[in-house]
Motif scaffolding. Structure first.
Motif, PDB file in Angstrom:
ATOM      1  N   PRO A 172      12.323   2.601  -2.340  1.00  0.00           N
ATOM      2  CA  PRO A 172      12.145   2.863  -0.904  1.00  0.00           C
ATOM      3  C   PRO A 172      12.478   4.323  -0.575  1.00  0.00           C
ATOM      4  N   ARG A 226      13.895   7.424   1.491  1.00  0.00           N
ATOM      5  CA  ARG A 226      15.054   7.647   2.365  1.00  0.00           C
ATOM      6  C   ARG A 226      14.943   9.037   2.970  1.00  0.00           C
ATOM      7  N   LYS A 247       3.771   4.401   0.346  1.00  0.00           N
ATOM      8  CA  LYS A 247       4.365   3.112  -0.038  1.00  0.00           C
ATOM      9  C   LYS A 247       4.819   3.055  -1.490  1.00  0.00           C
TER      10      LYS A 247
END
Length: 496
Positions: free
Chosen positions: A472, A474, A488
């Protein structure tokens, strides 16, 4: 030698269709989605363009020398004046499945006079686990070995000429890949043993004579004297057992395992069913390859997955050796129809799987346009455990950034005696070469890089960017490592 009966699976049209169909999964993806191939493409680019790029010269050392792992490297180098590394690699990889399938077809015809009705079951094995890994030098050498065996058999009546010709041929196979040369040695020995037995010699005499006629193939062994042994040989019996269900491992576990089980069931039926038999030539070659699979370690002389590479060729040859005895024409027709259907099914699902892999890889590669040319990039990939069947094949995707942007990244291989590439920046250790880019979950048996430790400790002088894949995004990874772009799949951070 048996004569063809004119059945549809024995026609040239079927052979041509099978050869062409074998490369269909590779046509659409711009980058063949094989796990290690992007890393190889990075190396191909360095070898071809190092002389012209100051950025590459700052980051890499590449010195040509004679090693048994140069098949695709040399072809891409020869094509470099007209094609870049990505295009040349795709062209060569695209030719490997047709090379294999044509070799199996011609061998089956040489052995039995016509194509085995079960041969098409073996065609999808070119997309076996070794190919999915991206072991393209071995796959090229193994495909060449099948065709070299045809020449070996064709010259059996002129053994002196064959001995002379196969001295350089053995070196060519070894240069393509040393394990491909070893595989050809097994195939040639099998063919010669069968010839000696058919001439009426006993088992012992046939073994001695077959070994003697294969001595001209031994020359490359001289090049391996004193070569680095790596970490020594390692027999991993648990891993060896896992290669059987992983024979056609691609994307969907139970489908792939079921297809592998079908092939094993077919071969078991061929052993037990009196209506079926095996051609001596291809059957003996398959048996020797299977024995090699059992006997070889997983790691030896710097190479990994050594045993696994032999399983798919062994089964493909065994399937090409299956014959239906006279008087069972209906079984023969059904076997041929089922084989063609199995081949068509696997080619279709491989095409879909490759499109899905390519979609994820292309999304990951959108980050490359945001990396400055010549930058140092610390790559961290969220790599699944080996027990997880499906992988997005991002472990070496950063090799494409090397090919497109002349960057330095930490996923290139540098095994002495296997690769000619060396990474500069010793201050970047331990985040300098493969497998430092791989971050496995804590539950995995493999442990390489710890994400938080890497972010804390990596050398900021070498790496001015951090590229994470399948993590993910950040806003920041650390106080001095800030997000500059993400999608993504990929996230790119700059060191401030």
């Amino acid at each position: 030698m048996e004569r063809s009966t004119g059945n549809w699976w024995e026609t040239r049209w079927f052979a041509l269709a099978a050869i062409l169909a074998s490369c269909v999964p590779l046509l659409a993806p711009a980058l063949p989605p094989l796990a290690d191939l992007p890393g190889h493409i990075g190396r191909y680019h360095i070898a071809a363009q190092l002389h012209a790029s100051a950025d590459l010269q700052r980051h890499w050392i590449f010195q040509w020398s004679l090693v048994g792992n140069l098949g695709v490297d040399l072809i891409v180098q020869a094509l470099s004046p007209v094609l870049d590394a990505e295009a040349a690699a795709k062209l060569v990889v695209l030719l490997i499945p047709p090379l294999w399938v044509s070799g199996l077809i011609l061998l089956a015809r040489r052995a039995g006079g016509s194509l085995s009705p079960a041969a098409a079951f073996g065609f999808p094995l070119v997309y076996g686990y070794a190919f999915q890994f991206g072991f393209v030098n071995f796959m090229l050498a193994a495909g060449l070995a099948l065709h070299a065996l045809l020449l070996w058999c064709a010259l059996s009546s002129r053994p002196a000429l064959r001995s002379v010709l196969f001295v350089p041929i053995a070196f060519v196979l070894w240069i393509a890949h040393s394990f491909g040369w070893g595989m050809f040695g097994l195939l040639a020995f099998a063919a010669e043993w069968v010839r000696q037995r058919e001439a009426g010699r006993g088992r012992g005499a046939a073994l001695v004579r077959a070994g003697a006629w294969c001595l001209p193939l031994a020359g490359p062994a001289l090049l391996m004297l004193g070569a680095p042994s790596g970490d020594g040989a390692l027999w991993d019996w648990k891993a060896k057992a896992s290669w059987f269900p992983s024979l056609l491992r691609e994307r969907w576990k139970w489908y792939d395992v079921g297809c592998a089980a079908l092939l094993f069931a077919l071969l078991w039926a061929a052993v037990r069913d009196r209506r079926l038999r095996f051609d001596p030539l291809t059957g003996t070659a398959a048996l020797l390859c299977l024995i090699a699979f059992v006997a070889l370690p997983r790691l030896i002389v710097g190479g990994a997955y050594v045993d696994m590479r032999m399983l798919a060729p062994a089964l493909a040859l065994a399937l090409a050796a299956v014959r239906v005895r006279p008087g069972h024409a209906r079984l023969e027709r059904w076997l041929a129809l089922a084989g063609a259907g199995f081949f068509a099914l696997r080619i279709t699902t491989s095409t879909i799987a490759f499109l899905l892999f390519a979609q994820t890889q292309q999304a990951a590669l959108e980050a490359v346009d945001h990396i400055p040319r010549g930058a140092g990039v610390l790559v961290l990939v969220n790599e699944p455990c080996s027990s997880q069947w499906h992988s997005d094949r991002l472990g070496h995707i950063a090799g494409i950034a090397v090919a497109r942007r002349d960057v330095f990244e930490n996923g290139q291989w540098a095994l002495e005696g296997q690769q000619l590439l060396r990474a500069r920046h010793p201050e970047a250790d331990p985040y300098r070469i493969d497998p430092s880019q791989l971050v496995y979950p804590a539950v995995c048996e493999y442990k390489t890089t710890h994400f938080d430790e890497a972010i804390r400790d990596f050398d900021r002088g070498t790496f001015r960017y951090v590229w994470t894949l399948d993590f993910p995004a950040r806003p920041a990874l650390a106080g001095d490592v800030r997000l500059v772009w993400s999608n993504k799949v990929s996230a790119l951070y700059a060191v401030k």
